[in-house]
Every structure is written in structure tokens, then in C-alpha cells.
Design an enzyme around this catalytic site. Structure first.
Site, PDB file in Angstrom:
ATOM      1  N   GLY A  55       0.935  -1.126  -0.080  1.00 56.51           N
ATOM      2  CA  GLY A  55      -0.074   0.025   0.088  1.00 56.51           C
ATOM      3  C   GLY A  55       0.838   1.239  -0.093  1.00 56.51           C
ATOM      4  N   GLU A  66       2.710   4.430   1.173  1.00 49.60           N
ATOM      5  CA  GLU A  66       3.402   4.615   2.392  1.00 49.60           C
ATOM      6  C   GLU A  66       3.815   5.967   2.406  1.00 49.60           C
ATOM      7  OE1 GLU A  66       5.436   0.393   2.995  1.00 49.60           O
ATOM      8  OE2 GLU A  66       6.789   1.959   2.601  1.00 49.60           O
TER       9      GLU A  66
END
Length: 977
Positions: A340, A342
Site C-alpha cells: 500500500g 507509504e
């Protein structure tokens, strides 16, 4: 499994929406598209929170599934649940992963096309668990054969192998995937599932070892693979020093010997390749020596290249073992488990690549969602109205555009001749993309923004918000170049895997290899092409809190994830047109009772019936559109009002039926039935009342008992407080069970209630004793000796001498010189005493304090200062008067001896490993209390009756010299904190 066409699937996409409309105030709506305030983040979060508190972890945004990790077991993944969702239209049951999986399967079967499911979210959000649940669903609901079971087993065991080699500790997770996983689950024309894996323990060595044999790895492959891992570890331990010409040399050959053996390469050639590089001079190649910095670069480059290419080899090997060799036509469902977005405190090259990947996937999601919406509108004959949305193509172009994007600029800096640095890269960015609206540096920022950006930072405004990247390390991490002579060494390796990874044909190719960023970009482009060719489904995973606590809903954390997962953007696109769409037949079937013309039966076309129905209800023109086969309702409130009217009408119809039944009976018969019903109702109500009264009495007694127990809680155990005390004890112990310290360094302990303070103290002591016992049992004899020495070093130097803190994590060596490296004549002079420790030292003599190379030899009873084959000074531990060092970072140690004719004065020595040497000396002499750490100066004895002074000071560079006043002056540099 029932085969249903895509059209029928779409016809029923909203079939169960109505079922959840009644409970919407308590548990929220099961599809965010039905939110009235669809542009409000607060409304979005409130709906998510309502559902999460009711253990409803799944919610739709159209066909996108939002999943919130519950951090506890929920009974929603059973075989019964799988069968419940099998073959059922998408919205007929509550939102679930199984609905996503089943819908993908049925669309694939009906249209014989490929599909993919994209699972995204940050570490700990449940992505990997979601992918496992989907694969388990296919494993249970799809038919199989013996051959396919073998492939399933291989896929099952491939996961721990990939995770063992591709996971790492990150700031947010102890074991996080540093790679994205994309797998194709192949089906034949009948739908037999070809791949699956289930839960496995990636940390279990036995599972990994077993996996190698199942996935067609030979014993030779395994031996070579582990040899490569070991060689990479040894490479990291190689240290370079500078010779008199400023060239890098390797003094300690221990590590390189192991690497040579493990990789099957010639020792001297490998050593030469790590300290030299080939350059062209006058049309021929010559070896040019490297300085220390370049040697470390070459070491790190070869380690990265070996490990990176080995991981690629591993993936290809696993893919080969999983390949379906059947030549019949197949369709696939792709499953993508990707890292995902960051945003860390310090964001480097890795976060840049990860966020670029998420930027591209967000662009793909919005484009494909828009495309699907537009296609449905066109199919239904409804005019397409352009939907305003943030198109993040502008950010993707900023990163990836040829010759102009950040990656191109980074590659330019890496590959251009001359001295390129991280700062020159940053300057080039400012020059080429400095005017971009989504790019800013400290130099380009306004006065307010400038304070939050460092000189080596640049900031990108992503779709998910601002991220500040530190440019330090970008060039080094992007430049994946190996010196030619290092490639030659690896190409000639006897390790089979290394030979497969480094081909001789590379040596003939003079083109520079692609940089890491370009490789990443090309790989991402290939993935996007694969995904664009398939029908999409999306799962967005959300982490509800940082501590993995069940039931805890952290608004700030979740709001951040909602933003960077693009959920509000996706919802706006879905809601820009119509909130609800429904086949005419199904809409009419549910709501026909609301219009006299359509109730109880409508005999004309369904479209005309719906038109008559909504005109009777009072729909305004702006609230709906009529398509070819569906009604489109723009606002959720319109649907909710219709649903509320339907519920009211339903209760009214039931009342009328009851009244009609009453009219059909005679008066006498009705009276009898009425009396019987009243009697039955009275008995039933009495039973309910007695049950409720009994329950209330029990509740009152229980509450009273516990109040009384609370009042008497501090008294000794008695009938008045027993149950309360037992409950408090039970609750505390159950909480304590989940908060027990895991190691001796963990000093936390759950605060006990006052009545359990004594018990808690006793349990804490038992726990600490057990942890210490467990730790001590695991300490080896060698480790114990190390710890004992480190304890003595701490007592002597902690807080007193500079450089001590940096020495803590460096283990003490048994000796710095082995016996067989010492002149045999010296051993004879020592008369066979057991040598405990030897280290090279510099001795400063009495005549002008000239520096002499010597050895310090420590035996069980004495210390010897040795020159070649000659003992220059012997100091018996029994006569040792003291040991002195300064508080600065120099390596000077003075060994004080008694005033007698046998001794020539105190020994003034300088050694590299001062903490180790002094610790060994004072432990062997058993005189730790005689060690003194002095400040400023110290007195020492030169000879019989003569004394000298040594002065300690700080300067630009370390040196030892005799000052004009005759004092020995020791200059050291300031130690780094």
C-alpha cells in the site's frame, strides 16, 4: 457451479440492497453509494464505524469491497458460508470476499474472459489473509483432480519460500513483504481450478525445507541456494583498509575465503576484483586500483546483484513448477496482493517506488470504473454526463514521462560521466520539473512551506496527499552497475544458480544495464497491461488501529487510509451519475403495492408499469432516468422514502387481511375464537412477565451483591466480598495473560487493582525469574564469557571514556594473533605458559618516547611486551600496581609496575582495541579495581627514581609526541556521539 451470464449478474447487482435498508440507522448502509452525504469523509467514516462495531467488516462501493481488519476470529469463513455464496447474485447476501470471488468466477465462466482481483492496503490491513480466503474459496467450491492437487500443494508451499527470501523488517511490521505478488489462477473450459494455497507458517524452517523438495528443487539447488545466502552475509562483513598509496586492501581474509568456497570462485581473482576495476586504456583493458569508498561500493553492488538475481531465479523456478502444461484453452482469474501507499517519517527511494506503483494503480481503478459506468449508460441509452474527478495522470507523467520525468532525470544522473551526487540530482529536478504544480523543494517553496522541507528533500503532491522524499541514497540505490571484472568472476562460478544468473553473454554486451527505477517502471507497465486486458474487481483493506486491538476504531488512522486508498474518489465517480439502478421487473415486483394500477398484478410491459408506479409515488424528473432495461435513481433519499412507504404499506396490508379474516366468521364462532385467543395471549403474557420478573430479580440481587462486594473489597475474604474479589481476580488475570512481558528487557507490567497488589508483585517476580532462567539457559558458554567481559568493561569504562558506547556492540575477540603466528622463540622464552591473549601494540620507550612495534602477550600469570624473538618486559600480575587510561578516544594504556631493579619503569602502550585489551588484562590479573580513567594528565615512572608526565588533549588529528617541556603529549580527535 451454476453458470450465469454477465447480463444476469448485472441485472441483480442491487437485489439485496433493500434487505439492509430497514436496519440502515443501526448498522449503516452496506453500500457507500447509498450514502446521502457521499462527498463527506465524516459520513463515510460514521458508516464504516457503525458496521465495524457490529462486526460487519465488509462494505461495498458499488462492486468494490472495503474490508476492515477485525483482529479477531469471525465465524464467516466456514464451508457453509462458502456454499451460501456459491452461485448467488452479487448483492443478494451481505458484502463478503466470497461474493467478490464468486462473481469473478461466474463472469469468467459465462463470457469466457479473464478477470483480476486487486487487493491493496498497508501492512497489517489483512491483504495476504484476504488473498488466502479467496483461494480457499476456489479450493472448496471448484472441482479438482489428482494432478491439480499436486499443483495446489506446490502453490501452498511456494508462499513460505517467497516470504523467506522476500520479506524484511520495516518500521510498521516485523515481517513485511518487500515484493508485490501477482498470481494467475487458471481454469479450463469447464471451470476446474488449477492453483491454490492455504494458511502456512512462513517462519517454520521445516515447512520451507519441505517446500523446496515439493517445488522440484534438487539437493544441489538447495545447497547452492543456501551457499549464495551465506556468501551475501559474508560479503557484508568484508572490511577494506587503505594502504600507503591510498588504495583499498583486504587485510583480514577470513570472510573472502568463505565466499570463494561458497561461490566456487578463485580466491585471488575474487580479492583482486573487489579491490580493482577494469578500465580501457589505449584500446586494451587494464586493472585500476579502487580507493576504500569505491571498494565498499563494489562490495555492496555485488551483494545486491547476487541476491536480487537469485530472487528472480527463485521466482522463475517456482513459476516453472506451477505452470499448467495442458495445451487446452484456459481462462484466468488474476490475484494481485500489492503493498500500500507509504508515508513514513523519512521517505527514501523505496517509498518513492511504492507510491509510484500505487499512483498508477489508482489511475487504473478510476479509468476502469469510469469506463464501466460509461458503458452501462450507453447500453441503457442514457446520455453520458462528464464526471468531474481528479485525474492523477499528471502525477504519473511527472514520475514516468520519457526524458522529462523524475525517473528519466534520475537515470540521467546515474549514467552520465563525471561526479554525480544526490544534491546534483536534486538540482537537476529543480531545473527540469521545478515549475510542476505537484513538485516542490526547499529552494522552490514559499516562506511557510520552506520550514518543513530539508535541503536534501523534494516533495510530491500525490492523489493521497503530500509526501516528502529524502534524495539521499537515490543515486546509489538506483545504480545497479557491477564492474566488468566482478561480472567475469561470477560468470565463472561453480555455483549452478550463480552461473544461471550471470551469463557469459553479458560480458559481450557493452550496453549499460537498466537502472533499478527503470526496471521497476517497466515491470509496473507490464503489470498494468496484464490488468487492462482483464475484467476488474477491487478489495481495499483497512487497518483500524496501530496496536492490532479488536474493536478499536482509530478515526485519524482510518481517515488517512480512506484518503490514500482513493475511496472517496471512487465513491464520487460511482455517485456522480446515479446512486441506484435496478431492472424494471425486480423494481416493480418489490414496490408494486404502492400504486393501485400495479397492485396486485400488472399485465403490461414492466417498463410501463414502473413508469406508472413512480408517477403515482411522485418522483420528480431530476430524481430518476429510465433506461432500456433499468430504472436509475439519482439520490439515496428517494430510494429510502420509497422503502419506508413500502414498509408502511406492508404492515397496512397485513392489518387489512386480519380484518378480512374476522369478517368471514360468524359472531358466535368469532367470539369463541376471540376468547380463546385472549386466554392464550394472557397465559403467554403471564409466562413472559414471570420470566422477565425473575430475570429482573436475579439482576437486582447480582448488582446488589457486587456493590456490597465492592464496599467490602478491602476486608479479608468473606461471604460479602468473595464473588466480587474472584471476579476482579479473574478479570485481572485474563488481562495479564495478554500483557505478560516477552523478554527480560521488557519492564512493563499491568497495573493491578489495590486488592491484588501483593499477588501481582509475586507474579511479576515469578515471571521475571522465569524469563531470566529461560534467557540464562539459552546463553552458550562462549556467550557467557563475552557477557562477563562486557560486564567488567562496563564497570571500568561506562560514562568515563569516550568511544565506550560504540564498542558495546562489538564482541571481544579471543585473541588478535594466533599462537602459530608468533615467533616460536618467543614461546620458548615464555617457558610454555598458556597464552590467553595476544595483540599488536605500539610501545613508547624511555629515550625520547620513540614509537616501537611490539606484541602484548597475556598469559595466566604475567604480561609480556615482546619484540620479534625477544621479551622486552615481563610484568607479573602479582606485582601489578595499576592500569591507567585517559578519558579521551586515544588508545593509550599505562601499566604501572613496582619500583625495583628488575623493572625498567612503567609500560606505555598504544593499542587499537583499548577496551578489549584492558578488560582482558585486569580480568587475568584479577585487579579490576586498579584500573583508573584519568582526565588531563597522569604521572608515570620512567626508571629508578625518575617520573614523567603524560598530557592528554584534543586536536584535528591523532598524534603522540614529546613536547618542548619534555612531557609526552597525546592528541586525540573528538569522538562521534
Amino acid at each position: 457451479m451454476e453458470e450465469v451470464g454477465k447480463e444476469e449478474v448485472e441485472d441483480n447487482t442491487d437485489a439485496n440492497m433493500e434487505g439492509a435498508l430497514i436496519a440502515r440507522d443501526r448498522v449503516g448502509v452496506q453500500d457507500f453509494v447509498l450514502l446521502d452525504s457521499h462527498t463527506s469523509e465524516n459520513a463515510f467514516l460514521n458508516n464504516l464505524r457503525k458496521r465495524y462495531q457490529e462486526n460487519l467488516i465488509y462494505t461495498y462501493i458499488g462492486t468494490l469491497l472495503v474490508s476492515v481488519n477485525p483482529y479477531k476470529e469471525l465465524d464467516i469463513y466456514t464451508v457453509t458460508q462458502m456454499q451460501l455464496y456459491r452461485g448467488v447474485n452479487f448483492f443478494e447476501l451481505p458484502p463478503h470476499l466470497y461474493a467478490i470471488a464468486d462473481n469473478a468466477y461466474r463472469v469468467m465462466c459465462s463470457e469466457y474472459n479473464n478477470h483480476f482481483i486487486l487487493i491493496s492496503g498497508e501492512s497489517g490491513a489483512g491483504k495476504t489473509e484476504a488473498s488466502k480466503k479467496i483461494l480457499q474459496y476456489y479450493a472448496v467450491t471448484c472441482p479438482t483432480t489428482e494432478q491439480l492437487q499436486i499443483v495446489r500443494d506446490r502453490l501452498l508451499l511456494s508462499n513460505p519460500v517467497l516470504e523467506a527470501f522476500g520479506n524484511a523488517k520495516t518500521l510498521r511490521n516485523d515481517n513485511s513483504s518487500r515484493f508485490g505478488k501477482y498470481m494467475d489462477i487458471q481454469f479450463d473450459f469447464k471451470g476446474r481450478c488449477a492453483k491454490v494455497f492455504s494458511i502456512n507458517d512462513k517462519n517454520d524452517w521445516k515447512v520451507v525445507r519441505k517446500a523446496f523438495s515439493i517445488i522440484d528443487f534438487t539437493e544441489k539447488d538447495i545447497e547452492h541456494l543456501f551457499g549464495i545466502v551465506a556468501s551475501v552475509l559474508h560479503l557484508g562483513n568484508i572490511q577494506f583498509e587503505e594502504d600507503s598509496n591510498g588504495h583499498a586492501i583486504i587485510r583480514d581474509g577470513t570472510q573472502i575465503k568463505w565466499i570463494s568456497k561458497l561461490l566456487g570462485v578463485h580466491l585471488s581473482i575474487l580479492q583482486e576484483a573487489l579491490t580493482h576495476r577494469k578500465i580501457e586504456a589505449r584500446s586494451e583493458e587494464v586493472l585500476s586500483p579502487l580507493n576504500v569508498d569505491l571498494a565498499f561500493y563494489a562490495r555492496d553492488a555485488v551483494a545486491k546483484a547476487i541476491y536480487g538475481r537469485t530472487f528472480t531465479w527463485l521466482v522463475n523456478k517456482i513459476n516453472g513448477s506451477l505452470a499448467n502444461k495442458d495445451s487446452t484453452r484456459k481462462t484466468v482469474i488474476g490475484l494481485l496482493d500489492i503493498y500500500g501507499f507509504e508515508v513514513l517519517d523519512t521517505n527514501s527511494f523505496e517509498q518513492f517506488c511504492i507510491n509510484y506503483c500505487n499512483e498508477k494503480l489508482q489511475q487504473l481503478l478510476i479509468e476502469m470504473t469510469l469506463k464501466a459506468e460509461q458503458e452501462e449508460y450507453e447500453l441503457e441509452g442514457i446520455e453520458w454526463e462528464p464526471i468531474p474527478y481528479f485525474n492523477n495522470k499528471i502525477i504519473c507523467d511527472l514520475v514516468e514521462q520519457k526524458h522529462k520525468g523524475i525517473i528519466s532525470i534520475l537515470d540521467e544522473e546515474c549514467l552520465r560521466p563525471g561526479e554525480a551526487t544526490d544534491l546534483s540530482f536534486l538540482e537537476k529536478l529543480e531545473e527540469k520539473v521545478g515549475d510542476h504544480a505537484h513538485f516542490v523543494t526547499r529552494k522552490l517553496a514559499d516562506q511557510k512551506t520552506r520550514k518543513s522541507i530539508d535541503w536534501v528533500d523534494f516533495r510530491l503532491l500525490h492523489y493521497a496527499g503530500e509526501v516528502t522524499y529524502c534524495a539521499v541514497g537515490f543515486l546509489e540505490k538506483n545504480n545497479d552497475l557491477l564492474y566488468r571484472n566482478l561480472k567475469e568472476v561470477l560468470c565463472n562460478s561453480k555455483n549452478g544458480i550463480i552461473r544461471d544468473c550471470f551469463l557469459l553473454s553479458e560480458l559481450d554486451n557493452r550496453r549499460r544495464p537498466e537502472t533499478v527505477a527503470t526496471q521497476f517502471k517497466n515491470s509496473l507497465m507490464s503489470l498494468i497491461e496484464i490488468l487492462m486486458s482483464k475484467e476488474p474487481s477491487y478489495v481495499r483493506c483497512i487497518k483500524p488501529n496501530e496496536n492490532k486491538e479488536p474493536g478499536k476504531f482509530d478515526d485519524y488512522l482510518i481517515r488517512h487510509q480512506v484518503k490514500y486508498l482513493g475511496l472517496m474518489e471512487h465513491l464520487r465517480v460511482r455517485r456522480a451519475g446515479f446512486a441506484y439502478r435496478r431492472k424494471y421487473e425486480l423494481f416493480l415486483q418489490r414496490y408494486k403495492s404502492l400504486c393501485p394500477a400495479t397492485w396486485p398484478h400488472w399485465h403490461g410491459p414492466a417498463a410501463e408499469g414502473v413508469e406508472r408506479l413512480i408517477k403515482h409515488i411522485g418522483y420528480k424528473p431530476e430524481e430518476y432516468k429510465l433506461g432500456r432495461t433499468k430504472i436509475f435513481i439519482r439520490f439515496p433519499k428517494t430510494l429510502f422514502a420509497t422503502e419506508d412507504a413500502f414498509e408502511f404499506r406492508k404492515h397496512l396490508l397485513v392489518s387489512r387481511l386480519q380484518a378480512k379474516y374476522k369478517g368471514c366468521l360468524g359472531k358466535r364462532e368469532y367470539k369463541k375464537k376471540r376468547e380463546a385467543a385472549i386466554k392464550l395471549e394472557a397465559c403467554w403474557r403471564g409466562a413472559l412477565a414471570r420470566k422477565a420478573a425473575k430475570k429482573r430479580t436475579w439482576a437486582v440481587q447480582t448488582i446488589r451483591k457486587f456493590i456490597n462486594g465492592f464496599i467490602n473489597r478491602k476486608k479479608p475474604l468473606c461471604p460479602e466480598n468473595t464473588e466480587f474479589v474472584r471476579l476482579v481476580q479473574y478479570n485481572y488475570l485474563m488481562k495479564l495473560r495478554d500483557h505478560v512481558p516477552k523478554n527480560v528487557l521488557d519492564k512493563s507490567w499491568l497495573q493491578p487493582p489495590s486488592i491484588l497488589e501483593e499477588t501481582s508483585e509475586m507474579l511479576q517476580k515469578i515471571c521475571i525469574r522465569n524469563l531470566v532462567r529461560k534467557y540464562c539457559r539459552g546463553v552458550t558458554a562462549e556467550r557467557k564469557v563475552q557477557l562477563q567481559q562486557k560486564v567488567v568493561a562496563s564497570a571500568v569504562f561506562r560514562g568515563k571514556k569516550e568511544g565506550y558506547l560504540q564498542s558495546i556492540n562489538q564482541p571481544f575477540m579471543d585473541t588478535r594473533l594466533k599462537e602459530n603466528d608468533i615467533n616460536p622463540k618467543v614461546l620458548q622464552l615464555i617457558h610454555g605458559e598458556k597464552i590467553k591473549y595476544v595483540t599488536p601494540v605500539i610501545k613508547y620507550d624511555r629515550n625520547g618516547f620513540k614509537a616501537r612495534d611490539r606484541l602484548l602477550v597475556l598469559t595466566q600469570s604475567s604480561a609480556y611486551v615482546v619484540e620479534m624473538a625477544k621479551i622486552k618486559q615481563k610484568i607479573d600480575y602479582a606485582t601489578l600496581k595499576g592500569i591507567s587510561t585517559s578519558n579521551l578516544s586515544d588508545g593509550i594504556v599505562v601499566i604501572h609496575v613496582p619500583e625495583d631493579n628488575k623493572q625498567k619503569g612503567d609500560a606505555i602502550l598504544q593499542c587499537e582495541h583499548i577496551f578489549e585489551t584492558v578488560t582482558k588484562l585486569c580480568m587475568l590479573a584479577n585487579k579490576q579495581n586498579l584500573v583508573k580513567v584519568v582526565q588531563g594528565s597522569l604521572q608515570f615512572r620512567i626508571g629508578s627514581g625518575k617520573e614523567g608526565t603524560m598530557v592528554f588533549t584534543v586536536g584535528q588529528e591523532p598524534q603522540v609526541f614529546k613536547a618542548k617541556n619534555g612531557q609526552l603529549t597525546v592528541v586525540s580527535t573528538q569522538a562521534k556521539s
